[in-house]
Structure formats: structure tokens, C-alpha cells
Write a protein that holds these residues in place. Structure first.
Motif, PDB file in Angstrom:
ATOM      1  N   PHE A 153       0.799  -1.219   0.000  1.00  0.00           N
ATOM      2  CA  PHE A 153       0.000   0.000   0.000  1.00  0.00           C
ATOM      3  C   PHE A 153       0.838   1.279   0.000  1.00  0.00           C
ATOM      4  O   PHE A 153       0.405   2.301  -0.522  1.00  0.00           O
ATOM      5  CB  PHE A 153      -0.992  -0.014   1.168  1.00  0.00           C
ATOM      6  N   VAL A 154       2.033   1.223   0.562  1.00  0.00           N
ATOM      7  CA  VAL A 154       2.927   2.387   0.451  1.00  0.00           C
ATOM      8  C   VAL A 154       3.306   2.585  -1.010  1.00  0.00           C
ATOM      9  O   VAL A 154       3.307   3.713  -1.526  1.00  0.00           O
ATOM     10  CB  VAL A 154       4.186   2.206   1.320  1.00  0.00           C
ATOM     11  N   GLY A 155       3.607   1.485  -1.705  1.00  0.00           N
ATOM     12  CA  GLY A 155       3.912   1.586  -3.130  1.00  0.00           C
ATOM     13  C   GLY A 155       2.745   2.133  -3.921  1.00  0.00           C
ATOM     14  O   GLY A 155       2.918   2.968  -4.822  1.00  0.00           O
ATOM     15  N   THR A 156       1.548   1.684  -3.600  1.00  0.00           N
ATOM     16  CA  THR A 156       0.347   2.182  -4.279  1.00  0.00           C
ATOM     17  C   THR A 156       0.163   3.677  -4.042  1.00  0.00           C
ATOM     18  O   THR A 156      -0.206   4.431  -4.954  1.00  0.00           O
ATOM     19  CB  THR A 156      -0.899   1.426  -3.778  1.00  0.00           C
ATOM     20  N   THR A 157       0.457   4.122  -2.822  1.00  0.00           N
ATOM     21  CA  THR A 157       0.347   5.547  -2.502  1.00  0.00           C
ATOM     22  C   THR A 157       1.294   6.379  -3.355  1.00  0.00           C
ATOM     23  O   THR A 157       0.896   7.397  -3.942  1.00  0.00           O
ATOM     24  CB  THR A 157       0.662   5.782  -1.013  1.00  0.00           C
ATOM     25  N   PHE A 158       2.536   5.956  -3.446  1.00  0.00           N
ATOM     26  CA  PHE A 158       3.508   6.678  -4.266  1.00  0.00           C
ATOM     27  C   PHE A 158       3.079   6.697  -5.735  1.00  0.00           C
ATOM     28  O   PHE A 158       3.154   7.717  -6.413  1.00  0.00           O
ATOM     29  CB  PHE A 158       4.893   6.040  -4.142  1.00  0.00           C
ATOM     30  N   TYR A 159       2.623   5.545  -6.218  1.00  0.00           N
ATOM     31  CA  TYR A 159       2.219   5.444  -7.621  1.00  0.00           C
ATOM     32  C   TYR A 159       1.060   6.380  -7.944  1.00  0.00           C
ATOM     33  O   TYR A 159       1.102   7.125  -8.935  1.00  0.00           O
ATOM     34  CB  TYR A 159       1.835   4.000  -7.942  1.00  0.00           C
ATOM     35  N   VAL A 160       0.023   6.342  -7.117  1.00  0.00           N
ATOM     36  CA  VAL A 160      -1.156   7.173  -7.376  1.00  0.00           C
ATOM     37  C   VAL A 160      -0.799   8.653  -7.329  1.00  0.00           C
ATOM     38  O   VAL A 160      -1.291   9.458  -8.133  1.00  0.00           O
ATOM     39  CB  VAL A 160      -2.278   6.841  -6.373  1.00  0.00           C
ATOM     40  N   LYS A 161       0.077   9.030  -6.409  1.00  0.00           N
ATOM     41  CA  LYS A 161       0.488  10.429  -6.344  1.00  0.00           C
ATOM     42  C   LYS A 161       1.215  10.854  -7.625  1.00  0.00           C
ATOM     43  O   LYS A 161       1.033  11.969  -8.106  1.00  0.00           O
ATOM     44  CB  LYS A 161       1.381  10.665  -5.122  1.00  0.00           C
ATOM     45  N   THR A 162       2.045   9.959  -8.190  1.00  0.00           N
ATOM     46  CA  THR A 162       2.755  10.322  -9.422  1.00  0.00           C
ATOM     47  C   THR A 162       1.812  10.406 -10.615  1.00  0.00           C
ATOM     48  O   THR A 162       2.138  11.044 -11.622  1.00  0.00           O
ATOM     49  CB  THR A 162       3.859   9.295  -9.754  1.00  0.00           C
ATOM     50  N   MET A 163       0.645   9.772 -10.500  1.00  0.00           N
ATOM     51  CA  MET A 163      -0.301   9.764 -11.613  1.00  0.00           C
ATOM     52  C   MET A 163      -1.339  10.876 -11.526  1.00  0.00           C
ATOM     53  O   MET A 163      -1.967  11.214 -12.542  1.00  0.00           O
ATOM     54  CB  MET A 163      -1.015   8.413 -11.666  1.00  0.00           C
ATOM     55  N   ILE A 164      -1.535  11.426 -10.325  1.00  0.00           N
ATOM     56  CA  ILE A 164      -2.607  12.414 -10.177  1.00  0.00           C
ATOM     57  C   ILE A 164      -2.095  13.720  -9.570  1.00  0.00           C
ATOM     58  O   ILE A 164      -1.840  14.683 -10.298  1.00  0.00           O
ATOM     59  CB  ILE A 164      -3.763  11.841  -9.327  1.00  0.00           C
ATOM     60  N   ARG A 165      -1.900  13.771  -8.283  1.00  0.00           N
ATOM     61  CA  ARG A 165      -1.627  15.042  -7.609  1.00  0.00           C
ATOM     62  C   ARG A 165      -0.169  15.474  -7.679  1.00  0.00           C
ATOM     63  O   ARG A 165       0.126  16.657  -7.535  1.00  0.00           O
ATOM     64  CB  ARG A 165      -2.082  14.960  -6.146  1.00  0.00           C
ATOM     65  N   GLU A 166       0.739  14.535  -7.867  1.00  0.00           N
ATOM     66  CA  GLU A 166       2.157  14.876  -7.907  1.00  0.00           C
ATOM     67  C   GLU A 166       2.786  14.471  -9.235  1.00  0.00           C
ATOM     68  O   GLU A 166       3.983  14.195  -9.301  1.00  0.00           O
ATOM     69  CB  GLU A 166       2.901  14.191  -6.750  1.00  0.00           C
ATOM     70  N   LYS A 167       1.985  14.454 -10.294  1.00  0.00           N
ATOM     71  CA  LYS A 167       2.482  13.948 -11.569  1.00  0.00           C
ATOM     72  C   LYS A 167       3.549  14.837 -12.202  1.00  0.00           C
ATOM     73  O   LYS A 167       4.275  14.386 -13.095  1.00  0.00           O
ATOM     74  CB  LYS A 167       1.322  13.751 -12.551  1.00  0.00           C
ATOM     75  N   LYS A 168       3.663  16.069 -11.740  1.00  0.00           N
ATOM     76  CA  LYS A 168       4.712  16.951 -12.246  1.00  0.00           C
ATOM     77  C   LYS A 168       5.878  17.102 -11.275  1.00  0.00           C
ATOM     78  O   LYS A 168       6.803  17.868 -11.520  1.00  0.00           O
ATOM     79  CB  LYS A 168       4.118  18.330 -12.554  1.00  0.00           C
ATOM     80  N   ASN A 169       5.801  16.345 -10.192  1.00  0.00           N
ATOM     81  CA  ASN A 169       6.848  16.405  -9.162  1.00  0.00           C
ATOM     82  C   ASN A 169       7.867  15.305  -9.430  1.00  0.00           C
ATOM     83  O   ASN A 169       7.612  14.134  -9.203  1.00  0.00           O
ATOM     84  CB  ASN A 169       6.224  16.236  -7.772  1.00  0.00           C
ATOM     85  N   ILE A 170       9.039  15.695  -9.941  1.00  0.00           N
ATOM     86  CA  ILE A 170      10.059  14.723 -10.326  1.00  0.00           C
ATOM     87  C   ILE A 170      10.572  13.928  -9.129  1.00  0.00           C
ATOM     88  O   ILE A 170      10.999  12.772  -9.263  1.00  0.00           O
ATOM     89  CB  ILE A 170      11.227  15.441 -11.042  1.00  0.00           C
ATOM     90  N   LYS A 171      10.515  14.527  -7.938  1.00  0.00           N
ATOM     91  CA  LYS A 171      10.979  13.824  -6.742  1.00  0.00           C
ATOM     92  C   LYS A 171      10.110  12.596  -6.474  1.00  0.00           C
ATOM     93  O   LYS A 171      10.610  11.527  -6.116  1.00  0.00           O
ATOM     94  CB  LYS A 171      10.962  14.766  -5.535  1.00  0.00           C
ATOM     95  N   TYR A 172       8.803  12.754  -6.653  1.00  0.00           N
ATOM     96  CA  TYR A 172       7.903  11.620  -6.440  1.00  0.00           C
ATOM     97  C   TYR A 172       8.107  10.549  -7.500  1.00  0.00           C
ATOM     98  O   TYR A 172       7.932   9.355  -7.237  1.00  0.00           O
ATOM     99  CB  TYR A 172       6.450  12.088  -6.425  1.00  0.00           C
ATOM    100  N   LYS A 173       8.472  10.966  -8.698  1.00  0.00           N
ATOM    101  CA  LYS A 173       8.740   9.995  -9.764  1.00  0.00           C
ATOM    102  C   LYS A 173       9.851   9.042  -9.328  1.00  0.00           C
ATOM    103  O   LYS A 173       9.681   7.811  -9.371  1.00  0.00           O
ATOM    104  CB  LYS A 173       9.141  10.718 -11.047  1.00  0.00           C
TER     105      LYS A 173
END
Length: 242
Positions: A153-173
Motif C-alpha cells: 500500500f505504500v507503493g500504491t500511494t507513491f504510484y497514485v500520487k505520481t499519476m494524479i496530484r504529484e504527476k509533475k513532481n520529479i521527486k515523487y517519480k
């Protein structure tokens, strides 16, 4: 009286998957079914209560609805507690993390990563509790149940953030890519079946990154991934932990 139902895939997965893992890792009994049903009610109670807390214009109907869910959960849990009162200690362990969720809801900042981690911890503990209800003792299987649930679920959290709310945040990528890579390595170190179960999560985190997918399509893909990992983890647990 008002009700709010969870409208995100991740919420349903977190309710169901850890508890199933806990049931797989123990001897099945009727009290686990009662707990599973109560756990749904507890989630609805908390979800409606937090929704009320974060509202600017408070609607008391959500409090009434949440109390109804709490009453149903209490009735369902009475036989479970009478069977083994030690289950209450697991609920006590959840309280500090629930307080963190309450804090972020009151500040209307539920997307904070710490809030996500706190919720994941609560649901992972629920999986451990389901295992305890089946074993009536602290068992090494509980470590697997908690670790696998938390890791996924931690992995899912990171993934969803990179796809929606943090998709332009290279750090989250890079955080998502790195976490999923290490997660697969850690999973293989436990057992090949667990490693295989986590491979699709790594693939989708990398391949789908940057794709203009709508939330519904992301959710549908996650449902498939959740079913896949549940089947493989269930196979591993039933064959190697029991």
C-alpha cells in the motif's frame, strides 16, 4: 442521517486485502467473519466521522450515520471480544495512528503523506488482528501479514500520487520508481511467489508514469493489480505459512 461511501479504489483494497492475508495465514473460524463485517462498519464509522470533521459547514447527519455504523460494529465485535479479550489491544494500537488521521482531517490536509502512512498502518494492523483471531497467539505469520500489506500500500500511494496530484513532481517519480524496485527485491528475498506478486506493481509504476490516464482507468488497473497480488500472496501463505 447522512452516509458517505468511499469512492476510491484504494480504500476498498485496504479494507479487504490485509484482512484476507490475515485469514489466509491462520486457521479459519467464524469469529474472523464477524471481525471482517465489523471492520467494514468501523471503516464507515471513521470515514463518515472524518468527513464531518473536515467540513466547513458541519452536517450533523454524518455524525449520526457514523454512530450507527459504530453501533453495528460493536454488536458484531461483542462475540469476538468475549472469545478473546486480547483483540482489544490491537484496536488500542490503532488509536495513535487514528489520531494522526483525525489531525489531518481537521486541517483539511488528508493528502499529506504521513496521513497516508498512518492509514496504511491501521489497515495493516487489522490484517494482523485477523490472523490473531485465527491463531489466538502472537505468531510469526503476523510479521508477513503486516509487512506485505504495508509494503504494497505504500507503493500504491507513491504510484497514485505520481499519476494524479504529484504527476509533475520529479521527486515523487524517482521515489516511486526506487521504492517499487526495492520492494520487488525485498519481496523476492522473502519468497519467489511474493516477488512475482510485486512485479506488476513495478511495471505499472514505470510504464504508466506520465500517461494521461483518467482516475477511473487508474482505478480499474489497480483493481486488477490488487486481485493479482492477493491471489499470489494467498497462494504463498497457504502453501508456506500454514
Amino acid at each position: 442521517m447522512k452516509f458517505k461511501k468511499p469512492n476510491q479504489h484504494g480504500a476498498w483494497a485496504m479494507i479487504i486485502m490485509p484482512v484476507l492475508f490475515g485469514m489466509f495465514a491462520s486457521s479459519f473460524n467464524f469469529y474472523q467473519i464477524l471481525f471482517f463485517a465489523a471492520w467494514f462498519m468501523i471503516f464507515f464509522f471513521i470515514d463518515n466521522l472524518l468527513f464531518y470533521v473536515k467540513q466547513r459547514k458541519k452536517q450533523i447527519g454524518y455524525v449520526k450515520g457514523s454512530l450507527l455504523f459504530l453501533a453495528i460494529a460493536t454488536i458484531l465485535l461483542i462475540p469476538v471480544v468475549l472469545n478473546d479479550y486480547r483483540v482489544l489491544f490491537f484496536f488500542l494500537a490503532m488509536l495513535p495512528f487514528g489520531a494522526i488521521n483525525l489531525y489531518f482531517a481537521s486541517h483539511r490536509n488528508e493528502r499529506h503523506i504521513l496521513n497516508d502512512f498512518s492509514a496504511i498502518t491501521i489497515f495493516s494492523i487489522a490484517g494482523v488482528l485477523a490472523c490473531f483471531i485465527g491463531t489466538h497467539q502472537l505468531h510469526h505469520n503476523m510479521i508477513y501479514v503486516f509487512f506485505i500489506s504495508f509494503l504494497y500500500f505504500v507503493g500504491t500511494t507513491f504510484y497514485v500520487k505520481t499519476m494524479i496530484r504529484e504527476k509533475k513532481n520529479i521527486k515523487y517519480k524517482y521515489l516511486s520508481f526506487g521504492y517499487h524496485t526495492l520492494g520487488v527485491i525485498a519481496a523476492f528475498m522473502i519468497h519467489p511467489l511474493i516477488g512475482i506478486a510485486f512485479i506488476p506493481s513495478l511495471i505499472r509504476a514505470i510504464v504508466l508514469y506520465g500517461k494521461p490516464l483518467k482516475p477511473m482507468k487508474i482505478g480499474i488497473a489497480e483493481i486488477g493489480n490488487a486481485v493479482f497480488i492477493t491471489l499470489f500472496i494467498g497462494l504463498f501463505i497457504t502453501q508456506h505459512l500454514n
